[in-house]
Design a protein around this motif. Structure first.
Motif, PDB file in Angstrom:
ATOM      1  N   GLY A  32       0.831  -1.208   0.000  1.00 26.09           N
ATOM      2  CA  GLY A  32       0.000   0.000   0.000  1.00 26.09           C
ATOM      3  C   GLY A  32       0.864   1.257   0.000  1.00 26.09           C
ATOM      4  N   ASP A  33       1.897   1.301   0.853  1.00 22.06           N
ATOM      5  CA  ASP A  33       2.788   2.474   0.915  1.00 22.06           C
ATOM      6  C   ASP A  33       3.539   2.636  -0.400  1.00 22.06           C
ATOM      7  N   LEU A  34       4.034   1.517  -0.898  1.00 25.17           N
ATOM      8  CA  LEU A  34       4.808   1.559  -2.147  1.00 25.17           C
ATOM      9  C   LEU A  34       3.947   2.082  -3.304  1.00 25.17           C
ATOM     10  N   LEU A  35       2.698   1.590  -3.371  1.00 24.07           N
ATOM     11  CA  LEU A  35       1.802   2.034  -4.452  1.00 24.07           C
ATOM     12  C   LEU A  35       1.446   3.507  -4.286  1.00 24.07           C
ATOM     13  N   ARG A  36       1.194   3.928  -3.029  1.00 20.95           N
ATOM     14  CA  ARG A  36       0.860   5.353  -2.815  1.00 20.95           C
ATOM     15  C   ARG A  36       2.028   6.249  -3.229  1.00 20.95           C
ATOM     16  N   ASP A  37       3.273   5.836  -2.937  1.00 23.24           N
ATOM     17  CA  ASP A  37       4.444   6.612  -3.377  1.00 23.24           C
ATOM     18  C   ASP A  37       4.480   6.682  -4.897  1.00 23.24           C
ATOM     19  N   ALA A  38       4.197   5.539  -5.538  1.00 22.65           N
ATOM     20  CA  ALA A  38       4.245   5.487  -7.006  1.00 22.65           C
ATOM     21  C   ALA A  38       3.190   6.429  -7.605  1.00 22.65           C
ATOM     22  N   VAL A  39       2.010   6.477  -6.985  1.00 20.82           N
ATOM     23  CA  VAL A  39       0.945   7.370  -7.469  1.00 20.82           C
ATOM     24  C   VAL A  39       1.401   8.827  -7.309  1.00 20.82           C
ATOM     25  N   ARG A  40       1.975   9.124  -6.147  1.00 22.36           N
ATOM     26  CA  ARG A  40       2.429  10.498  -5.875  1.00 22.36           C
ATOM     27  C   ARG A  40       3.492  10.938  -6.877  1.00 22.36           C
ATOM     28  N   LEU A  41       4.396  10.033  -7.206  1.00 22.48           N
ATOM     29  CA  LEU A  41       5.488  10.364  -8.118  1.00 22.48           C
ATOM     30  C   LEU A  41       5.072  10.269  -9.581  1.00 22.48           C
ATOM     31  N   GLY A  42       3.894   9.705  -9.847  1.00 20.48           N
ATOM     32  CA  GLY A  42       3.420   9.576 -11.233  1.00 20.48           C
ATOM     33  C   GLY A  42       4.241   8.605 -12.058  1.00 20.48           C
ATOM     34  N   THR A  43       4.803   7.567 -11.447  1.00 21.95           N
ATOM     35  CA  THR A  43       5.570   6.562 -12.189  1.00 21.95           C
ATOM     36  C   THR A  43       4.588   5.682 -12.990  1.00 21.95           C
ATOM     37  N   PRO A  44       5.101   4.890 -13.963  1.00 20.76           N
ATOM     38  CA  PRO A  44       4.202   4.007 -14.712  1.00 20.76           C
ATOM     39  C   PRO A  44       3.384   3.107 -13.784  1.00 20.76           C
ATOM     40  N   LEU A  45       4.000   2.597 -12.729  1.00 22.54           N
ATOM     41  CA  LEU A  45       3.267   1.762 -11.770  1.00 22.54           C
ATOM     42  C   LEU A  45       2.133   2.566 -11.120  1.00 22.54           C
ATOM     43  N   GLY A  46       2.450   3.797 -10.729  1.00 29.35           N
ATOM     44  CA  GLY A  46       1.462   4.652 -10.090  1.00 29.35           C
ATOM     45  C   GLY A  46       0.301   4.957 -11.030  1.00 29.35           C
ATOM     46  N   VAL A  59      -5.480  -4.032  -6.560  1.00 33.79           N
ATOM     47  CA  VAL A  59      -4.596  -3.951  -7.728  1.00 33.79           C
ATOM     48  C   VAL A  59      -4.339  -5.394  -8.200  1.00 33.79           C
ATOM     49  N   SER A  60      -4.067  -5.568  -9.497  1.00 35.35           N
ATOM     50  CA  SER A  60      -3.980  -6.937 -10.042  1.00 35.35           C
ATOM     51  C   SER A  60      -2.820  -7.732  -9.436  1.00 35.35           C
ATOM     52  N   ASP A  61      -3.014  -9.033  -9.370  1.00 36.55           N
ATOM     53  CA  ASP A  61      -1.985  -9.919  -8.815  1.00 36.55           C
ATOM     54  C   ASP A  61      -0.670  -9.805  -9.595  1.00 36.55           C
ATOM     55  N   ASP A  62      -0.768  -9.638 -10.923  1.00 36.51           N
ATOM     56  CA  ASP A  62       0.449  -9.522 -11.747  1.00 36.51           C
ATOM     57  C   ASP A  62       1.300  -8.340 -11.302  1.00 36.51           C
ATOM     58  N   ILE A  63       0.637  -7.208 -11.120  1.00 34.47           N
ATOM     59  CA  ILE A  63       1.371  -6.006 -10.711  1.00 34.47           C
ATOM     60  C   ILE A  63       1.990  -6.234  -9.332  1.00 34.47           C
ATOM     61  N   ALA A 134      -7.606   9.191  -0.426  1.00 32.70           N
ATOM     62  CA  ALA A 134      -8.774   9.154  -1.312  1.00 32.70           C
ATOM     63  C   ALA A 134      -9.603   7.895  -1.069  1.00 32.70           C
ATOM     64  N   ASP A 135      -8.918   6.782  -0.706  1.00 31.81           N
ATOM     65  CA  ASP A 135      -9.663   5.533  -0.534  1.00 31.81           C
ATOM     66  C   ASP A 135     -10.235   5.391   0.881  1.00 31.81           C
ATOM     67  N   ASP A 136     -10.198   6.463   1.662  1.00 35.06           N
ATOM     68  CA  ASP A 136     -10.830   6.433   2.977  1.00 35.06           C
ATOM     69  C   ASP A 136     -12.227   7.058   2.937  1.00 35.06           C
ATOM     70  N   ASP A 137     -12.721   7.429   1.754  1.00 37.86           N
ATOM     71  CA  ASP A 137     -14.095   7.959   1.718  1.00 37.86           C
ATOM     72  C   ASP A 137     -15.059   6.782   1.876  1.00 37.86           C
ATOM     73  N   PRO A 138     -16.265   7.042   2.395  1.00 40.86           N
ATOM     74  CA  PRO A 138     -17.142   5.934   2.803  1.00 40.86           C
ATOM     75  C   PRO A 138     -17.428   4.891   1.715  1.00 40.86           C
ATOM     76  N   VAL A 139     -17.595   5.326   0.465  1.00 40.82           N
ATOM     77  CA  VAL A 139     -17.901   4.355  -0.596  1.00 40.82           C
ATOM     78  C   VAL A 139     -16.692   3.436  -0.840  1.00 40.82           C
ATOM     79  N   ALA A 140     -15.507   4.030  -0.908  1.00 43.02           N
ATOM     80  CA  ALA A 140     -14.291   3.231  -1.139  1.00 43.02           C
ATOM     81  C   ALA A 140     -14.027   2.306   0.056  1.00 43.02           C
ATOM     82  N   VAL A 141     -14.319   2.773   1.257  1.00 40.81           N
ATOM     83  CA  VAL A 141     -14.088   1.938   2.443  1.00 40.81           C
ATOM     84  C   VAL A 141     -14.971   0.694   2.382  1.00 40.81           C
ATOM     85  N   GLN A 142     -16.227   0.872   1.983  1.00 40.62           N
ATOM     86  CA  GLN A 142     -17.120  -0.291   1.874  1.00 40.62           C
ATOM     87  C   GLN A 142     -16.573  -1.275   0.847  1.00 40.62           C
ATOM     88  N   ARG A 143     -16.037  -0.732  -0.253  1.00 42.50           N
ATOM     89  CA  ARG A 143     -15.476  -1.622  -1.278  1.00 42.50           C
ATOM     90  C   ARG A 143     -14.231  -2.343  -0.757  1.00 42.50           C
TER      91      ARG A 143
END
Ligand code: ADP
Length: 187
Positions: A32-46, A59-63, A134-143
């Protein structure tokens, strides 16, 4: 020692993981931390992961397996790793076992952080005000809870069938829970 932390979102795996990592002197690896960093940095993974994460889906098992493979090849991971929220599906459990086996290792212990849905919802609501995820909003939390129940809860049984799972009642103070963890891992 390779240690795996399992439990629903908001169970406190991250908080306890940091404490265990300091005590044992091995790195904590949280996808989760690694992916959030990737999103922040805008890397291809992010860029690949952003929308899925924000929706609260997995996120997919392959990734994930690509990221795990990279982490385990690092010299700093040679003495063991604390897997925090890394294994969330049965294919990931199998993939991690296979990767570790190539290194002559296995998950030595699984700590299951046990906490009720009510407690989770109240913790995440508090965290939302502090971290603004962003994923702490109520709809995302339920998901996220649904993803946990449908895809991650079966992983607990997968490990239980192989032994070495300790349940940590994850309510009380951070110190209370840390004491239970210490007892469980004997360090
Ligand atoms: P939490 O445990 O609070 O739900 P994390 O920070 O561990 O949060 O994960 C946040 C999000 O990152 C997940 O909801 C999911 O979209 C993605 N993610 C993290 N780890 C994995 C994983 N092993 N498999 C699939 N998705 C993951």
């Amino acid at each position: 020692m390779d240690l795996l932390l399992l439990g629903p979102p908001g169970a406190g795996k991250g908080t306890q993981g940091v404490l265990i990592a300091e005590r044992l002197g091995i790195p904590k690896f949280a996808t989760g931390d690694l992916l959030r960093d990737a999103v922040r940095l805008g890397t291809p993974l992010g860029l690949q992961a952003k929308a899925v994460m924000e929706s609260g889906a997995l996120v997919s098992d392959d990734i994930i397996m690509g990221v795990v493979g990279e982490e385990l090849r690092k010299p700093t991971a040679a003495g063991g790793v604390i897997f925090d929220g890394v294994v969330r599906t049965i294919p990931q459990a199998e993939g991690v076992a296979a990767l570790l086996a190539t290194l002559g290792r296995r998950i030595d212990k699984v700590l299951f952080f046990d906490v009720t849905d009510e407690e989770i919802l109240s913790r995440i609501e508090k965290r939302r005000g502090i971290e603004g995820r962003a994923d702490d909003d109520p709809v995302a939390v339920q998901r996220r809870l649904k993803a946990y129940r449908e895809q991650t809860a079966p992983v607990l049984d997968w490990y239980r069938g192989r032994g070495g799972v300790t349940t940590i009642p994850a309510v009380g103070t951070v110190q209370d829970i840390a004491d239970r963890v210490k007892q469980a891992i004997g360090a």
